[in-house]
Design an enzyme around this catalytic site. Structure first.
Site, PDB file in Angstrom:
ATOM      1  N   ASP A  95       0.846  -1.185   0.000  1.00  0.00           N
ATOM      2  CA  ASP A  95       0.000   0.000   0.000  1.00  0.00           C
ATOM      3  C   ASP A  95       0.890   1.246   0.000  1.00  0.00           C
ATOM      4  OD1 ASP A  95      -2.171   1.723   0.419  1.00  0.00           O
ATOM      5  OD2 ASP A  95      -3.164   0.234   1.692  1.00  0.00           O
ATOM      6  N   ASP A 204      -2.803   4.642  -2.762  1.00  0.00           N
ATOM      7  CA  ASP A 204      -3.831   5.293  -1.959  1.00  0.00           C
ATOM      8  C   ASP A 204      -4.275   6.620  -2.598  1.00  0.00           C
ATOM      9  OD1 ASP A 204      -5.145   5.228   0.750  1.00  0.00           O
ATOM     10  OD2 ASP A 204      -4.077   7.133   0.981  1.00  0.00           O
ATOM     11  N   GLU A 257      -6.557   3.522  -5.841  1.00  0.00           N
ATOM     12  CA  GLU A 257      -7.760   3.827  -5.080  1.00  0.00           C
ATOM     13  C   GLU A 257      -8.234   5.199  -5.509  1.00  0.00           C
ATOM     14  OE1 GLU A 257      -9.436   4.372  -0.589  1.00  0.00           O
ATOM     15  OE2 GLU A 257      -7.709   5.457  -1.336  1.00  0.00           O
ATOM     16  N   HIS A 331     -10.914  -1.889   4.711  1.00  0.00           N
ATOM     17  CA  HIS A 331     -10.671  -1.373   6.060  1.00  0.00           C
ATOM     18  C   HIS A 331     -11.341  -0.026   6.305  1.00  0.00           C
ATOM     19  CE1 HIS A 331      -8.031   0.569   3.325  1.00  0.00           C
ATOM     20  NE2 HIS A 331      -7.783   1.497   4.233  1.00  0.00           N
ATOM     21  N   ASP A 332     -11.993   0.539   5.304  1.00  0.00           N
ATOM     22  CA  ASP A 332     -12.664   1.836   5.455  1.00  0.00           C
ATOM     23  C   ASP A 332     -14.184   1.711   5.497  1.00  0.00           C
ATOM     24  OD1 ASP A 332     -10.271   3.272   5.333  1.00  0.00           O
ATOM     25  OD2 ASP A 332     -10.386   3.524   3.157  1.00  0.00           O
TER      26      ASP A 332
HETATM   27  O1  ISL Z   1     -13.418  10.323  -0.502  1.00  0.00           O
HETATM   28  C1  ISL Z   1     -13.736   9.165  -0.455  1.00  0.00           C
HETATM   29  C2  ISL Z   1     -14.729   8.585  -1.324  1.00  0.00           C
HETATM   30  O2  ISL Z   1     -15.260   9.524  -2.187  1.00  0.00           O
HETATM   31  C3  ISL Z   1     -13.134   8.279   0.538  1.00  0.00           C
HETATM   32  O3  ISL Z   1     -13.689   7.014   0.481  1.00  0.00           O
HETATM   33  C4  ISL Z   1     -11.645   8.198   0.303  1.00  0.00           C
HETATM   34  O4  ISL Z   1     -11.404   7.631  -0.949  1.00  0.00           O
HETATM   35  C5  ISL Z   1     -11.040   7.353   1.326  1.00  0.00           C
HETATM   36  O5  ISL Z   1     -11.287   7.887   2.581  1.00  0.00           O
HETATM   37  C6  ISL Z   1      -9.547   7.272   1.091  1.00  0.00           C
HETATM   38  O6  ISL Z   1      -9.051   6.242   1.872  1.00  0.00           O
HETATM   39  C7  ISL Z   1      -7.688   5.981   1.878  1.00  0.00           C
HETATM   40  O7  ISL Z   1      -6.899   7.092   2.207  1.00  0.00           O
HETATM   41  C8  ISL Z   1      -7.089   7.620   3.505  1.00  0.00           C
HETATM   42  C9  ISL Z   1      -7.056   6.546   4.593  1.00  0.00           C
HETATM   43  O8  ISL Z   1      -7.551   7.086   5.788  1.00  0.00           O
HETATM   44  C10 ISL Z   1      -7.873   5.336   4.224  1.00  0.00           C
HETATM   45  O9  ISL Z   1      -7.750   4.328   5.202  1.00  0.00           O
HETATM   46  C11 ISL Z   1      -7.401   4.888   2.872  1.00  0.00           C
HETATM   47  O10 ISL Z   1      -8.022   3.709   2.444  1.00  0.00           O
HETATM   48  C12 ISL Z   1      -6.004   8.619   3.726  1.00  0.00           C
HETATM   49  O11 ISL Z   1      -4.757   8.056   3.479  1.00  0.00           O
END
Ligand code: ISL
Length: 554
Positions: A95, A204, A257, A331-332
């Site tokens: 990641d 990310d 992502e 995980h989110d």
């Molecule tokens: O903005 C979003 C969707 O439109 C969120 O889902 C966003 O993509 C997401 O929060 C991003 O997540 C990633 O980066 C973050 C971290 O906290 C998350 O765990 C990770 O998966 C910041 O690094």
């Protein structure tokens, strides 16, 4: 290895297996569980960040990209993990959190110390002429996206007279990718891990790296995300990173992502001719239970909207020659089983239906640890049970906005990221086989849901293993075209896959009650390829049991 017939297993290292008894998962713990991982049949394991980090955002605030958090192990442990997995033909996917660094990263610290070279790594800006913040952007975790750069006076204003950009937590400073040196450093990080045998990478929030200069306010009252998301420079920078790092390896696999993205942008990110990424995560299908697009609300999922999104994305990426990453959980996200299924009355049925729905689609499926045994959201009872900064901030904001504490809690309970971050449930013991110590986040229903039970008497785990193996052996699943079926059916997601004369009809009921669907004549003598209920005669007007899934092959 092609990624089209692959399945990726996601491990949240803090919560997978603790080999030391300190309550936090670690790399040695993952090594212990390699036989389990291999038994799933997955091709890659995506590991969430395990780099040194002050932990403001559970490891997504990285303070050193080329080392291991001492709580998680050492580089030697990492090398052992890579070889242990490799021995089973499983690759590691790392990641890469390169949109931002921790404010404790050396780069930010040297910027704070006044070194111009490192100031140029970040977005450090004076306020506007009227004294207001450099832009009106909001942090994804609440509040402004700008924080004082350095110490503040008694009114909270920066003594430096400057602010830095953090689209996430104030502990996560956005890197300025316009700076060629930043881009070169990013490629160095990727190459550091490539040299240790890593071929797969997740990037990310990578569609935030190409912000348009000068940074500008979003129109008042309008969602600010489009202002800094999916800018044209994202493509330029991805191609450059590809060329300078992973693209040099013909077997590399990458997933970006993509926050708040579009089908068009994702086609461009993933068309092989563009040399950007192998595939993308998008989140639109996981917002169908966001009332008015707002996460911190309570809403039953809109199944027709879910179907429309899944169909549109499948068709859109197929038409443009792109490739999707398929997932319900990470995980989110709160557990999909609680959002779209029924963990109390139909755990097996709804868990397996959800699995079939995406594993038989066009794209690369991801399984988030615990999903394969039917893990669901923890039964927490107070806000103090939650650790995540986002959940705690949201609770406070909901209460401030006038919700009573009980309602604020119900909302957080349904949406918190900690829902999926609870320890892996290996057995029914107090530490769920995750730890002999006190887990950093509590498991709650390990007595009923755990790997030991699933391996001996369970039905969800075998179902997952079968789906993973079918993708490898069945080109109509890995390569076939996608066509929606019964797109207006209010309860059932259905689609047809086609490949070299073979066709697969997939039917998935998203309801806890019976419903009916018409099956095309020519599928009635098909082979029942996948099913989560006992066999029965097929009829043109087929009645479906709660959360039934059925795939017919002709
Ligand atoms: O903005 C979003 C969707 O439109 C969120 O889902 C966003 O993509 C997401 O929060 C991003 O997540 C990633 O980066 C973050 C971290 O906290 C998350 O765990 C990770 O998966 C910041 O690094």
């Amino acid at each position: 290895m092609s990624f089209k017939d692959a399945v990726v297993y996601q491990i949240y290292p803090r919560s997978f297996r603790d080999s030391t008894g300190d309550g936090v998962g670690d790399l040695r713990g993952i090594v212990e569980k390699v036989p389990y991982i291999a038994s799933l049949g997955v091709a890659y394991v995506w590991l969430n960040p395990f780099f040194p980090s002050p932990g403001k955002d559970n490891g997504y605030d990285v303070s050193d990209y080329c080392a291991i958090d001492p709580d998680m192990g050492t580089l030697e442990d990492f090398d052992d993990l890579v070889s242990a997995l490799e021995a089973h033909g499983v690759g590691v996917m790392l990641d890469m959190v390169l949109n931002h660094t921790s404010t404790e990263h050396e780069w930010f610290q040297r910027a704070l110390a006044g070194e111009q070279r490192y100031r140029d790594y970040f977005y450090i800006r004076p306020p506007k002429a009227d004294g207001s913040l450099p832009t009106n952007w909001v942090s994804k975790f609440g509040g402004s996206a700008w924080a004082p750069f350095g110490p503040v006076d008694e009114d909270g204003r920066p003594l430096s007279g400057e602010y830095y950009l953090h689209l996430f937590d104030p502990g996560q400073a956005d890197l300025d990718w316009h700076n060629p040196e930043v881009r070169a450093r990013a490629a160095e990080v990727v190459n550091f891990w490539r040299a240790r045998g890593v071929q797969a990478f997740r990037f990310d929030v990578v569609n935030l790296i190409g912000k348009t200069e000068p940074l500008q306010d979003a129109p008042v009252g309008v969602d600010d995300r489009p202002t800094y998301t999916d800018g044209p420079l994202v493509h330029t920078y991805l191609r450059e990173l590809n060329e300078a790092s992973f693209g040099q390896d013909p077997d590399s696999v990458t997933v970006g992502e993509m926050s708040s993205t579009s089908i068009g942008a994702c086609v461009e990110y993933t068309r092989p001719e563009n040399h950007e990424l192998s595939m993308v995560f998008n989140f639109h299908h996981l917002k169908v239970d966001y009332a008015d697009g707002r996460k911190w609300t309570l809403m039953e999922p809109d199944i027709l909207a879910l179907k429309r999104l899944l169909n549109d994305w499948s068709l859109g990426l197929q038409a443009g020659g792109g490739w999707n990453a398929l997932f319900w959980n990470n995980h989110d996200q709160p557990r999909a089983l609680d959002r779209f299924g029924d963990a109390d009355r139909f755990r097996y049925e709804s868990a397996t239906m959800l699995a079939a729905a995406i594993h038989l689609m066009r794209g690369t499926p991801y399984v988030y640890m615990g999903e394969e045994i039917g893990m669901s959201d923890p039964g927490y009872t107070t806000i103090d049970d939650y650790v995540d900064v986002e959940a705690r901030n949201a609770f406070a904001e909901l209460v401030d906005a006038g919700h009573d504490e009980e309602e604020a809690f119900r909302i957080v309970h349904s949406k918190a990221r900690d829902n999926s971050r609870t320890p892996m449930q290996w057995d029914s013991s107090a530490g769920s086989g995750f730890t002999d110590g006190t887990p950093w986040l509590q498991p709650t229903n390990q007595a009923e849901v755990n790997v030991a039970h699933e391996e001996t008497a369970g039905r969800i785990l075998p179902f997952y293993k079968r789906l993973i193996s079918l993708r490898k052996s069945t080109p109509v699943i890995s390569e076939g075209d996608y066509e929606p079926y019964a797109p207006d059916h209010p309860d059932v997601l259905a689609y047809i896959r086609r490949h070299e004369g073979r066709r697969l009809l997939v039917i998935c009921s998203f309801r806890g009650h019976e419903t009916e669907i018409d099956v095309p004549e020519d599928f009635l003598d098909g082979e029942v390829f996948v099913s989560n209920y006992p066999a029965r005669p097929l009829r043109p007007r087929l009645s479906l049991s709660p959360y039934e899934t059925l795939a017919l092959l002709v």
